[in-house]
Write a protein that holds these residues in place. Structure first.
Motif, PDB file in Angstrom:
ATOM      1  N   LYS A 140       0.955  -1.117   0.079  1.00  0.00           N
ATOM      2  CA  LYS A 140       0.076  -0.085   0.030  1.00  0.00           C
ATOM      3  C   LYS A 140       0.883   1.468  -0.086  1.00  0.00           C
ATOM      4  CE  LYS A 140      -3.761   1.936   2.493  1.00  0.00           C
ATOM      5  NZ  LYS A 140      -4.797   2.002   3.776  1.00  0.00           N
ATOM      6  N   ARG A 141       1.909   1.278   0.825  1.00  0.00           N
ATOM      7  CA  ARG A 141       2.796   2.401   0.911  1.00  0.00           C
ATOM      8  C   ARG A 141       3.527   2.542  -0.374  1.00  0.00           C
ATOM      9  NH1 ARG A 141       4.158   0.284   5.877  1.00  0.00           N
ATOM     10  NH2 ARG A 141       5.776  -0.679   5.017  1.00  0.00           N
ATOM     11  N   GLU A 142       4.058   1.607  -0.875  1.00  0.00           N
ATOM     12  CA  GLU A 142       4.503   1.781  -2.378  1.00  0.00           C
ATOM     13  C   GLU A 142       3.763   2.291  -3.428  1.00  0.00           C
ATOM     14  OE1 GLU A 142       6.818  -1.261  -5.705  1.00  0.00           O
ATOM     15  OE2 GLU A 142       6.262  -1.976  -3.685  1.00  0.00           O
ATOM     16  N   GLN A 143       2.457   1.740  -3.390  1.00  0.00           N
ATOM     17  CA  GLN A 143       1.337   2.240  -4.430  1.00  0.00           C
ATOM     18  C   GLN A 143       1.057   3.763  -4.228  1.00  0.00           C
ATOM     19  OE1 GLN A 143       0.181   0.494  -6.779  1.00  0.00           O
ATOM     20  NE2 GLN A 143      -1.024   2.202  -7.527  1.00  0.00           N
ATOM     21  N   GLU A 144       1.032   4.092  -2.643  1.00  0.00           N
ATOM     22  CA  GLU A 144       0.690   5.641  -2.667  1.00  0.00           C
ATOM     23  C   GLU A 144       1.941   6.491  -2.996  1.00  0.00           C
ATOM     24  OE1 GLU A 144      -0.003   5.603   1.507  1.00  0.00           O
ATOM     25  OE2 GLU A 144      -2.231   4.823   1.406  1.00  0.00           O
ATOM     26  N   ALA A 145       3.142   5.991  -2.825  1.00  0.00           N
ATOM     27  CA  ALA A 145       4.314   6.635  -3.136  1.00  0.00           C
ATOM     28  C   ALA A 145       4.291   6.877  -4.647  1.00  0.00           C
ATOM     29  CB  ALA A 145       5.565   5.965  -2.798  1.00  0.00           C
ATOM     30  N   LYS A 146       3.809   5.863  -5.387  1.00  0.00           N
ATOM     31  CA  LYS A 146       3.999   5.875  -6.900  1.00  0.00           C
ATOM     32  C   LYS A 146       2.794   6.649  -7.466  1.00  0.00           C
ATOM     33  CE  LYS A 146       5.542   1.213  -8.052  1.00  0.00           C
ATOM     34  NZ  LYS A 146       5.135  -0.124  -8.691  1.00  0.00           N
ATOM     35  N   GLU A 147       1.691   7.017  -6.758  1.00  0.00           N
ATOM     36  CA  GLU A 147       0.473   7.831  -7.259  1.00  0.00           C
ATOM     37  C   GLU A 147       0.864   9.328  -6.916  1.00  0.00           C
ATOM     38  OE1 GLU A 147      -2.710   6.547  -5.085  1.00  0.00           O
ATOM     39  OE2 GLU A 147      -2.934   4.603  -6.515  1.00  0.00           O
ATOM     40  N   LYS A 148       1.377   9.453  -5.714  1.00  0.00           N
ATOM     41  CA  LYS A 148       2.121  10.792  -5.364  1.00  0.00           C
ATOM     42  C   LYS A 148       3.235  11.254  -6.447  1.00  0.00           C
ATOM     43  CE  LYS A 148       2.255  11.619  -0.932  1.00  0.00           C
ATOM     44  NZ  LYS A 148       2.664  11.518   0.482  1.00  0.00           N
ATOM     45  N   GLN A 151       1.357  12.456  -9.589  1.00  0.00           N
ATOM     46  CA  GLN A 151       0.550  13.683  -9.248  1.00  0.00           C
ATOM     47  C   GLN A 151       1.688  14.983  -9.541  1.00  0.00           C
ATOM     48  OE1 GLN A 151      -1.514  13.411  -5.635  1.00  0.00           O
ATOM     49  NE2 GLN A 151      -3.258  12.359  -6.775  1.00  0.00           N
ATOM     50  N   ASP A 166      -1.491  17.446   0.807  1.00  0.00           N
ATOM     51  CA  ASP A 166      -0.485  16.574   1.114  1.00  0.00           C
ATOM     52  C   ASP A 166       1.068  16.965   1.170  1.00  0.00           C
ATOM     53  OD1 ASP A 166      -0.311  17.213  -1.462  1.00  0.00           O
ATOM     54  OD2 ASP A 166      -0.164  15.042  -2.393  1.00  0.00           O
ATOM     55  N   ASP A 170       3.763  16.605   4.350  1.00  0.00           N
ATOM     56  CA  ASP A 170       4.969  15.997   4.033  1.00  0.00           C
ATOM     57  C   ASP A 170       6.189  16.855   4.610  1.00  0.00           C
ATOM     58  OD1 ASP A 170       4.018  13.305   2.788  1.00  0.00           O
ATOM     59  OD2 ASP A 170       4.181  14.113   1.044  1.00  0.00           O
TER      60      ASP A 170
END
Length: 677
Positions: A140-148, A151, A166, A170
């Protein structure tokens, strides 16, 4: 002919209530019949609605035809749940054949009898402990990092120089971390950044909640409209006996273990039991968090999963979002339940006049089954049952084998005792290969909040000329059953660990004599009994066993029993329990769960020699009894430290337990003369 799914798995297909289904209608059913996993269709001719009287479940009688049915030889066990459509409307699920008749004629469970399963109360799965799936969290963290990152790249490409919520968060987190590393206080700018981020995120949160509420209102209104529109006709009554088309799979169990579990899980003998259908080694232990199913796909349900698996496979009837309906008849008919939902792989079909079947393997864990009712099963994808891991280690000294087994049991109080004992028994039987005339040492630890110390532990030694495993599991089943029958609360069981050591041959012994080193004693004195035992087909052995006279023992004769620790023969207890006889006394029924478990832990073991006052004693005068109690209380007050008792269970006054390497099978008697000052 190969067909695609009638509708997507994301939204419920339109339905036709059984009151609108009439004889002469022609429909289509969908199912999987081979390892390709592709949906195939067959024709369904509606005969008419059937009813067995007031309060009974209405059914739709139908006949199947077409190339697929010719290939399979009719409606098979394992096709349960296959959806049936008429003019694009879902009318129900293939549910049962007609006993003694052609396999081409069958019953359909109406879909309007199945959909209420989704709204039934769910009170199970409440004991789930807070856990974190490390693998899923990392993904989940890896996917969120890719999406961020995506963006940020899109914003940079568009020339957008705004600072979003966001990014503020950070920056704030980075500032806090930097200050902590330097040992400084958090700067005001970081605090302002966090507040700004919270304000930015708040409108989005409110908007999401508003959308959720509107969707819920729309869904409720739609369901109410459908219910109002449905009409009821008087169906034709029938006395035909239906025969559910389903198979229960067992993996890892030998025949003896299978027979034991069959008696517990299927007393009416309504299922076909097959020693196959287990998850493959690659699938073992895998959990799929984003699985999807479509009507007609194969699905599995399991109550145990791992080296030993217990479950069944059938077909998905309907899908509405993450919620599914399947089978069209009960799995075990236990109401609100807590089972594993798995995907399933069809191997092929076996034709037969009355016992044809679709063979399938249960696969990955994909969700949780919540309802197991007369009209089918229902569950949710991506939601998982709380489980009890069980680990069993079996060492066979005669065969030089040492094998570890593991399984997960869905936390359902109806099955935990039987499955725990059944899995331990199967592990023992598989490893040792021959349990007749063997001796087994069984120890177990159950981590649970049913007791204050958090662990229930017990070890004992057993021998039986026929099958030592049948009696060796009794105490494990008793302990788990006691926890599951807690009248105060639903207790958590974190895990169960069982260690078994088996020796070929008989390790029993009889007590020949027990001679005290003195006959006249005072309260608190320690007497050494020179005890002689005669092991089976071995020379006599001599043991020195110390015994302490109770402080409150009145003056006079003290009759002692020197016996084996097994107070109640386990075989007799098991026979009574299996016959349905309540062996609980009135006094025991008033004990708390913790007290019952403590009593089990402290109970004499079969390989112990117990020296304790006998049931028959010479009556003492009231004056002597009162004097003895006063003296005992005075000596108790004189004690200034209990450090020597830390970590030990309190001993029963006047009782000594001495562990041996043999099962002690008899009792002898001795007497002491107690004198008081």
């Amino acid at each position: 002919m190969m067909m695609s799914a009638p509708a997507t798995g994301l939204a419920m297909d339109p339905i036709m209530p059984h009151s609108q289904v009439t004889g002469g209608m022609v429909g289509t059913a969908y199912t999987v019949v081979d390892s390709s996993g592709e949906l195939k269709d067959f024709q369904v001719d509606i005969v008419g609605n059937m009813d067995n009287g007031k309060g009974s479940q209405p059914m739709i009688m139908a006949k199947a035809s077409g190339p697929v049915i010719e290939q399979t030889g009719g409606i098979l066990q394992g096709m349960s749940g296959s959806p049936v459509y008429v003019d694009g409307y879902l009318i129900g699920a293939v549910a049962a054949g007609i006993k003694g008749m052609t396999p081409y004629t069958f019953f359909i469970t109406p879909i309007d009898e199945m959909t209420p399963l989704w709204s039934m109360p769910d009170r199970k799965n409440k004991t789930k402990l807070s856990t974190i799936n490390i693998k899923r969290a990392a993904e989940k963290r890896e996917q969120e990092a890719k999406e961020k990152k995506k963006q940020q790249e899109e914003r940079a490409k568009a020339g957008d120089k705004k600072v979003y919520g966001d990014e503020l968060l950070d920056r704030a987190r980075a500032a806090v971390k930097a200050d902590k590393d330097k040992g400084k206080e958090k700067p005001a700018a970081a605090k302002a950044g966090e507040k700004a981020a919270e304000k930015t995120a708040e409108p989005a949160k409110v908007a999401v909640e508003t959308v959720k509420k509107e969707v819920t209102k729309t869904e409720k209104a739609s369901k109410a409209a459908k219910a109002k529109k449905a009409k009821k006709d008087k169906p034709v009554k029938t006395a035909l006996k239906s025969e559910p088309k389903d198979v229960m799979y067992f993996s890892g169990f030998n025949q003896a273990g299978l027979d034991f579990l069959k008696r517990q899980l299927d007393p009416q003998d309504s299922y076909t039991f097959l020693p196959m259908g287990a998850p493959t080694s690659a699938e073992m232990g895998r959990t799929v968090y984003n699985a999807s199913l479509v009507p007609g796909a194969a699905v599995g349900v399991a109550v145990a999963y791992g080296d030993f698996a217990v479950g069944a496979t059938g077909t998905v009837t309907a899908v509405d979002g993450d919620n599914i309906l399947a089978f069209g008849h009960p799995f075990l008919h236990r109401g609100n339940v807590n089972y594993f939902m798995t995907d399933a792989t069809v191997v092929g079909t076996i034709s037969g006049q009355s016992n044809g079947m679709k063979v399938a393997n249960i696969g990955n864990i994909i969700g949780r089954i919540k309802q197991d009712r007369a009209t089918g099963i229902s569950g949710t994808l991506g939601e998982f049952p709380s489980v009890v891991p069980i680990k069993v280690n079996v060492r066979d000294n005669s065969l030089a084998r040492n094998v570890n087994y593991g399984a997960r049991i869905a936390y359902d109080e109806d099955f935990l005792p039987q499955l725990s004992g059944g899995i331990a028994y199967a592990a023992l039987s598989k490893t040792s290969d021959n349990l007749s005339g063997s001796t087994a040492k069984v120890g177990f630890k159950i981590r649970t909040d049913a007791v204050e110390k958090g662990v229930v532990s017990r070890d004992n030694m057993f021998y039986n000329t026929a099958d030592v495993g049948q009696i060796a599991m009794a105490e494990l089943i008793q302990a788990v059953s006691t926890i599951c029958q807690n009248t105060d609360k639903e207790s958590d069981i974190i895990d169960v660990q069982v260690n078994i050591t088996v020796d070929d041959g008989r390790k029993t012994a009889s007590i020949v004599s027990a001679v005290p080193d003195k006959k006249k004693v005072k309260p608190g004195d320690t007497v050494k009994f020179t005890t002689t035992i005669k092991p089976y087909r071995k020379s006599q052995e001599t043991l020195i066993i110390p015994y302490t006279v109770p402080e409150a023992q009145p003056a006079g004769t003290l009759n002692l029993d020197i016996r084996g620790g097994g107070l109640t023969p386990v075989t007799s207890l098991m026979l009574l329990q299996q016959a349905g006889v309540d062996v609980t006394t009135e006094a025991e029924s008033k004990l708390t769960t913790a007290a019952k478990l403590q009593k089990l832990e402290k109970a004499g073991r079969n390989n112990e020699i117990v020296i304790a006052p006998g049931a028959v004693q010479v009556p003492a005068s009231k004056t002597a009894i009162l004097q003895a109690k006063r003296d005992a209380a005075r000596k108790s007050r004189e004690k200034v430290s209990n450090l020597d008792k830390l970590g030990k269970q309190p001993a029963t006054p006047g009782e000594t337990k001495f562990t041996t390497s043999y099962i002690i099978d008899n009792v002898i008697h001795s007497t002491l003369t107690v004198e008081r000052d």
